[in-house]
Design an enzyme around this catalytic site. Structure first.
Site, mmCIF file in Angstrom:
data_model
loop_
_atom_site.group_PDB
_atom_site.id
_atom_site.type_symbol
_atom_site.label_atom_id
_atom_site.label_comp_id
_atom_site.label_asym_id
_atom_site.label_seq_id
_atom_site.Cartn_x
_atom_site.Cartn_y
_atom_site.Cartn_z
ATOM 1 N N GLU A 52 0.822 -1.209 0.000
ATOM 2 C CA GLU A 52 0.000 0.000 0.000
ATOM 3 C C GLU A 52 0.858 1.262 0.000
ATOM 4 O O GLU A 52 0.520 2.250 -0.638
ATOM 5 C CB GLU A 52 -0.945 0.002 1.208
ATOM 6 C CG GLU A 52 -2.063 -1.018 1.123
ATOM 7 C CD GLU A 52 -2.987 -0.806 -0.062
ATOM 8 O OE1 GLU A 52 -3.052 0.329 -0.596
ATOM 9 O OE2 GLU A 52 -3.635 -1.776 -0.493
ATOM 10 N N TYR A 135 -6.255 6.506 4.309
ATOM 11 C CA TYR A 135 -6.434 5.464 3.297
ATOM 12 C C TYR A 135 -5.661 4.202 3.665
ATOM 13 O O TYR A 135 -6.199 3.090 3.649
ATOM 14 C CB TYR A 135 -5.998 5.943 1.912
ATOM 15 C CG TYR A 135 -5.822 4.783 0.967
ATOM 16 C CD1 TYR A 135 -6.929 4.178 0.388
ATOM 17 C CD2 TYR A 135 -4.562 4.237 0.722
ATOM 18 C CE1 TYR A 135 -6.783 3.067 -0.438
ATOM 19 C CE2 TYR A 135 -4.404 3.136 -0.092
ATOM 20 C CZ TYR A 135 -5.520 2.545 -0.672
ATOM 21 O OH TYR A 135 -5.370 1.428 -1.466
ATOM 22 N N ASP A 153 -9.637 4.997 -2.618
ATOM 23 C CA ASP A 153 -8.537 5.564 -3.408
ATOM 24 C C ASP A 153 -9.122 6.190 -4.668
ATOM 25 O O ASP A 153 -10.349 6.346 -4.800
ATOM 26 C CB ASP A 153 -7.493 4.487 -3.729
ATOM 27 C CG ASP A 153 -8.008 3.437 -4.706
ATOM 28 O OD1 ASP A 153 -9.230 3.432 -5.023
ATOM 29 O OD2 ASP A 153 -7.193 2.606 -5.173
ATOM 30 N N CYS A 205 -14.135 0.004 -14.786
ATOM 31 C CA CYS A 205 -14.584 1.394 -14.661
ATOM 32 C C CYS A 205 -13.377 2.321 -14.782
ATOM 33 O O CYS A 205 -13.095 3.136 -13.912
ATOM 34 C CB CYS A 205 -15.306 1.591 -13.322
ATOM 35 S SG CYS A 205 -16.292 3.100 -13.230
ATOM 36 N N CYS A 212 -18.580 -0.654 -19.698
ATOM 37 C CA CYS A 212 -19.791 -0.769 -18.882
ATOM 38 C C CYS A 212 -20.559 -2.058 -19.143
ATOM 39 O O CYS A 212 -21.245 -2.575 -18.255
ATOM 40 C CB CYS A 212 -20.699 0.432 -19.126
ATOM 41 S SG CYS A 212 -19.934 2.024 -18.703
ATOM 42 N N CYS A 215 -19.710 -4.738 -16.628
ATOM 43 C CA CYS A 215 -19.617 -4.326 -15.221
ATOM 44 C C CYS A 215 -20.715 -4.983 -14.396
ATOM 45 O O CYS A 215 -21.892 -4.961 -14.791
ATOM 46 C CB CYS A 215 -19.733 -2.797 -15.121
ATOM 47 S SG CYS A 215 -19.760 -2.192 -13.412
ATOM 48 N N CYS A 221 -26.095 1.613 -12.212
ATOM 49 C CA CYS A 221 -25.182 2.755 -12.339
ATOM 50 C C CYS A 221 -25.871 3.961 -12.964
ATOM 51 O O CYS A 221 -26.312 3.919 -14.122
ATOM 52 C CB CYS A 221 -23.969 2.360 -13.173
ATOM 53 S SG CYS A 221 -22.771 3.685 -13.394
#
Length: 348
Positions: A52, A135, A153, A205, A212, A215, A221
């Site tokens: 991270e 985060y 994020d 995305c 899309c 997804c 959405c």
């Protein structure tokens, strides 16, 4: 349908089912990464933390090789704590944002000395450690310990903004996007869910060309329904980076060694080894400023051309001048022959 109505409808009818749909997708399409535990295996908090920190401002592709070399050299937090900071900075070369490496080492020392080598399992305690912000604390809690935490994020912000049709750009929309992301965060499989949303943003995305049609959240959405998916990218227009100028001093001794010095621990490229230079400012340094900043008196010869480098907040333009000295005096730095530069913590 207005954006506010879309949010309300989504919360009322779909929010409970969205995590399950995403996890179903993730179980079949999760990205394989060296720091990720395999399905059914317990994550290593040390690996989660290292990854991270490395992934901040750095791409997954770049981090992969660095991560494996880093873990091969320091496989435990205790070994990292015992390492010399220069060694850590040297291993970090090319990743940039070197404050991350300094804080990584500081954090390892604190965990080793004050936490018996064990990572705290709460966001509150993690936030007390060097280099760990909201985060990273949430990511460690969720991914390493599978506890509920909202991990947000850039990928997550983009996914949530499109899902809910949030048109306000960042940074103004940050708090709202976090609130919406928190509403979706499930009580179970917290680590898998956090990584699933990030994977969704990175692979489907995406910033420029979201796919899309494949997804798992497409039917819910608002961005897709309204045709605004490619518009809702949550980025304010970038301003033109200012340019800073300077002159670097390439000081050569009789044996071919070059004078180098260490930058201050705090600030840009803190603690790294550098070729000395004037201050970097908005104007090209005058001849008097160059002479005043030179570490030694020498007959200076300019090298044709300039050095160009781009930092996050400014572009750097440097001229290089060469000077020769007969005696290697103590100038508050080190003398090193160029073929050994690779052993030093020199920034890119």
């Amino acid at each position: 349908m207005t954006t506010s109505h879309a949010v309300a409808t989504l919360n009322d009818t779909a929010s409970a089912s969205l995590p399950g749909k995403l996890l179903y997708w993730y179980d079949r399409h999760r990205r394989i990464m060296p720091w990720r535990a395999l399905p059914g295996c317990k994550p290593d908090p040390y690996k989660v933390w290292i990854s991270e920190i490395m992934l901040q401002q750095t791409t997954v592709v770049t981090v992969g090789l660095y991560f494996e070399k880093f873990l091969g050299r320091w496989p435990t937090v205790g070994l990292l704590a015992d390492a010399n900071l220069d060694e850590v900075l040297h291993a970090w070369q090319g990743l940039g944002y070197y404050a991350r490496a300094r804080n990584l080492h500081k954090c390892a020392v604190v965990i080793s000395s004050s936490h018996n080598g064990q990572f705290p399992e709460s966001e509150t305690e993690l936030l007390k450690l060097p280099g760990i912000g909201p985060y990273t604390a949430a990511a460690i809690v969720a991914i390493a310990f599978d506890r509920k935490a909202t991990v947000v994020d850039g990928n997550v912000e983009r996914v949530i903004s499109r899902l809910y049709g949030v048109q306000e750009p960042l940074p103004g929309a940050k708090n709202r996007l976090r609130e919406l992301a928190t509403q979706l965060t499930p009580e179970t499989r917290c680590g898998d869910y956090a990584q699933a949303v990030m994977d969704l943003g990175a692979t489907i995305c995406s910033y420029r060309n979201p796919t899309c049609n494949i997804c798992p959240w497409v039917s819910f959405c608002e961005g897709h329904r309204s045709g605004l998916a490619t518009v809702l990218q949550n980025k304010t227009p970038k301003t033109t980076r200012p340019v800073r100028y300077g002159v670097a001093f390439w000081i050569v001794a009789r044996d071919g060694s070059i004078f180098l010095r260490r930058r201050p621990d705090k600030g840009l490229l803190g603690g790294m080894i550098e070729i000395p230079s004037t201050q970097w400012g908005p104007n090209v340094p005058s001849e008097a400023e160059v002479i005043a900043a030179a570490p030694v008196n020498a007959e200076w010869r300019p090298i044709e051309g300039s050095v160009y480098h781009t930092f996050t907040h400014f572009d750097l333009r440097l001229r290089v001048i060469v000077g020769h000295v007969a005696v290697k005096r103590d100038l508050g730095g080190i003398w090193c022959v160029p073929n050994l530069f690779g052993d030093l913590a020199l920034p890119t």
